[in-house]
Write a protein that holds these residues in place. Structure first.
Motif, PDB file in Angstrom:
ATOM      1  N   VAL A 134      20.546 -10.347 -22.552  1.00 45.99           N
ATOM      2  CA  VAL A 134      18.893 -10.460 -22.112  1.00 45.99           C
ATOM      3  C   VAL A 134      19.082 -11.220 -20.722  1.00 45.99           C
ATOM      4  CG1 VAL A 134      16.557 -10.912 -22.822  1.00 45.99           C
ATOM      5  CG2 VAL A 134      18.600 -10.682 -24.577  1.00 45.99           C
ATOM      6  N   GLU A 135      18.103 -10.957 -20.064  1.00 49.19           N
ATOM      7  CA  GLU A 135      18.110 -11.895 -18.565  1.00 49.19           C
ATOM      8  C   GLU A 135      16.827 -12.525 -18.825  1.00 49.19           C
ATOM      9  OE1 GLU A 135      18.816  -9.539 -15.146  1.00 49.19           O
ATOM     10  OE2 GLU A 135      20.568  -8.901 -16.037  1.00 49.19           O
ATOM     11  N   PHE A 136      17.152 -13.918 -18.440  1.00 49.69           N
ATOM     12  CA  PHE A 136      16.013 -14.881 -18.638  1.00 49.69           C
ATOM     13  C   PHE A 136      15.538 -15.287 -16.886  1.00 49.69           C
ATOM     14  CE2 PHE A 136      18.181 -15.065 -22.544  1.00 49.69           C
ATOM     15  CZ  PHE A 136      17.066 -14.872 -23.542  1.00 49.69           C
ATOM     16  N   ASP A 137      14.746 -14.703 -16.584  1.00 57.01           N
ATOM     17  CA  ASP A 137      14.033 -14.961 -15.177  1.00 57.01           C
ATOM     18  C   ASP A 137      13.015 -16.288 -15.067  1.00 57.01           C
ATOM     19  OD1 ASP A 137      15.573 -12.785 -14.098  1.00 57.01           O
ATOM     20  OD2 ASP A 137      14.182 -11.344 -14.453  1.00 57.01           O
ATOM     21  N   GLU A 138      12.200 -16.190 -16.138  1.00 54.82           N
ATOM     22  CA  GLU A 138      11.111 -17.362 -16.143  1.00 54.82           C
ATOM     23  C   GLU A 138      11.469 -18.428 -17.083  1.00 54.82           C
ATOM     24  OE1 GLU A 138       8.466 -16.848 -14.295  1.00 54.82           O
ATOM     25  OE2 GLU A 138       9.046 -14.890 -13.514  1.00 54.82           O
ATOM     26  N   PRO A 139      11.337 -19.663 -16.401  1.00 61.07           N
ATOM     27  CA  PRO A 139      11.398 -20.812 -17.492  1.00 61.07           C
ATOM     28  C   PRO A 139      10.564 -20.651 -18.637  1.00 61.07           C
ATOM     29  CG  PRO A 139      10.954 -21.366 -15.060  1.00 61.07           C
ATOM     30  CD  PRO A 139      10.638 -20.023 -15.143  1.00 61.07           C
ATOM     31  N   MET A 157      13.788 -21.009 -41.245  1.00 57.44           N
ATOM     32  CA  MET A 157      14.897 -20.490 -40.390  1.00 57.44           C
ATOM     33  C   MET A 157      14.360 -20.277 -38.857  1.00 57.44           C
ATOM     34  SD  MET A 157      17.883 -18.219 -41.479  1.00 57.44           S
ATOM     35  CE  MET A 157      19.297 -17.782 -40.249  1.00 57.44           C
ATOM     36  N   ALA A 158      14.665 -21.299 -38.162  1.00 51.29           N
ATOM     37  CA  ALA A 158      14.320 -20.898 -36.833  1.00 51.29           C
ATOM     38  C   ALA A 158      15.185 -21.789 -35.897  1.00 51.29           C
ATOM     39  CB  ALA A 158      12.755 -20.973 -36.676  1.00 51.29           C
ATOM     40  N   GLY A 159      15.164 -21.380 -34.459  1.00 57.79           N
ATOM     41  CA  GLY A 159      15.944 -22.094 -33.436  1.00 57.79           C
ATOM     42  C   GLY A 159      15.020 -21.913 -32.275  1.00 57.79           C
ATOM     43  N   LYS A 160      15.747 -22.375 -31.132  1.00 59.12           N
ATOM     44  CA  LYS A 160      14.808 -22.588 -29.914  1.00 59.12           C
ATOM     45  C   LYS A 160      16.054 -21.979 -28.717  1.00 59.12           C
ATOM     46  CE  LYS A 160      10.969 -25.757 -30.385  1.00 59.12           C
ATOM     47  NZ  LYS A 160      10.406 -24.466 -30.668  1.00 59.12           N
ATOM     48  N   LEU A 161      15.554 -21.227 -27.786  1.00 59.60           N
ATOM     49  CA  LEU A 161      16.190 -21.082 -26.538  1.00 59.60           C
ATOM     50  C   LEU A 161      15.222 -21.452 -25.329  1.00 59.60           C
ATOM     51  CD1 LEU A 161      18.640 -18.597 -25.406  1.00 59.60           C
ATOM     52  CD2 LEU A 161      16.637 -18.701 -24.145  1.00 59.60           C
ATOM     53  N   ILE A 162      15.963 -22.462 -24.735  1.00 57.12           N
ATOM     54  CA  ILE A 162      14.869 -23.106 -23.590  1.00 57.12           C
ATOM     55  C   ILE A 162      15.651 -22.629 -22.234  1.00 57.12           C
ATOM     56  CG2 ILE A 162      14.502 -24.992 -22.691  1.00 57.12           C
ATOM     57  CD1 ILE A 162      15.064 -26.449 -25.264  1.00 57.12           C
ATOM     58  N   VAL A 163      14.660 -21.930 -21.479  1.00 58.94           N
ATOM     59  CA  VAL A 163      15.085 -21.374 -20.179  1.00 58.94           C
ATOM     60  C   VAL A 163      14.695 -22.379 -19.216  1.00 58.94           C
ATOM     61  CG1 VAL A 163      14.881 -19.527 -18.473  1.00 58.94           C
ATOM     62  CG2 VAL A 163      15.067 -19.085 -21.118  1.00 58.94           C
ATOM     63  N   GLU A 164      15.167 -23.404 -18.457  1.00 58.22           N
ATOM     64  CA  GLU A 164      14.999 -24.429 -17.696  1.00 58.22           C
ATOM     65  C   GLU A 164      14.810 -23.736 -16.221  1.00 58.22           C
ATOM     66  OE1 GLU A 164      18.196 -27.272 -18.175  1.00 58.22           O
ATOM     67  OE2 GLU A 164      16.602 -28.590 -19.283  1.00 58.22           O
ATOM     68  N   ALA A 165      13.719 -24.484 -15.548  1.00 59.49           N
ATOM     69  CA  ALA A 165      13.426 -24.117 -14.208  1.00 59.49           C
ATOM     70  C   ALA A 165      14.652 -24.805 -13.493  1.00 59.49           C
ATOM     71  CB  ALA A 165      12.279 -24.693 -13.648  1.00 59.49           C
ATOM     72  N   GLY A 166      14.933 -24.404 -12.124  1.00 59.74           N
ATOM     73  CA  GLY A 166      15.801 -24.893 -11.328  1.00 59.74           C
ATOM     74  C   GLY A 166      17.006 -24.284 -11.286  1.00 59.74           C
ATOM     75  N   GLY A 167      17.189 -23.162 -12.160  1.00 58.49           N
ATOM     76  CA  GLY A 167      18.322 -22.270 -12.120  1.00 58.49           C
ATOM     77  C   GLY A 167      17.926 -21.503 -10.702  1.00 58.49           C
ATOM     78  N   GLU A 168      18.274 -20.081 -10.706  1.00 63.95           N
ATOM     79  CA  GLU A 168      18.108 -19.553  -9.597  1.00 63.95           C
ATOM     80  C   GLU A 168      16.954 -18.414  -9.596  1.00 63.95           C
ATOM     81  OE1 GLU A 168      19.678 -16.549  -6.311  1.00 63.95           O
ATOM     82  OE2 GLU A 168      20.986 -17.084  -8.052  1.00 63.95           O
TER      83      GLU A 168
END
Ligand SMILES: [Cu+2]
Length: 168
Positions: A134-139, A157-168
């Motif tokens: 998967v590609e994560f473009d948006e924070p 039963m759950a977890g989190k995937l955080i997409v941080e700004a400041g990538g590219e």
């Protein structure tokens, strides 16, 4: 009374014929949409990548150290173990603009791996590795949810995937 010399007719009823045509149109439409989704839009079917032994997988590389691997070039591999009633690790953090390949397996029973706000929805079966990229473009934050009933603690039963700004 019918004429005995009359040949038996196999003509379909016009009403039935119309439904055959409708079915053929629907089938063609489905084939076209599946082809476009698969080849033009890049939809993937979650695949069983490889087989593992669920009794030893947690002690075997790379799952003995579950989590993210930075492959460079904004590409990551995420090795995730599912067990009653958690994903290990429970939280992953990647920079925006990254492409993450998930490798998910289970050490006990069947689980689900649904990533909110994406089209990721995989079945996680003990002994098999489910994978999707998967590609994560948006924070933002995506919830990782088990959507296959796995026991009394399933709802937690759950977890989190955080997409941080400041990538590219
Ligand atoms: Cu579960």
């Amino acid at each position: 009374m019918t004429d005995a010399s009359e040949t038996p007719s196999f003509e379909a009823d016009p009403y039935e014929k119309r439904w055959i045509v409708v079915s053929l149109i629907l089938l063609s439409a489905f084939m076209i949409t599946v082809t476009i989704a698969g080849f033009a839009l890049g939809f993937q079917v979650p695949g069983a990548e490889s087989r593992v032994d669920p009794r030893t997988v947690a002690d075997t590389a790379p799952w003995n150290e579950p989590g993210l691997r930075d492959l460079g070039n904004n590409e990551y591999a995420a090795y995730i173990i599912s067990q009653r009633f958690a994903f290990i690790p429970p939280t992953l953090t990647v920079p925006a603009g990254s492409s993450v390949t998930f490798y998910v397996t289970s050490i006990d029973v069947q689980h689900g791996f649904l990533l909110s706000d994406t089209n990721v929805n995989m079945q996680v079966v003990p002994g098999e590795v489910s994978t999707l990229t998967v590609e994560f473009d948006e924070p933002g934050t995506h919830d990782i949810i088990c959507n296959e009933f796995c026991g009394t603690g399933h709802a937690a039963m759950a977890g989190k995937l955080i997409v941080e700004a400041g990538g590219e």
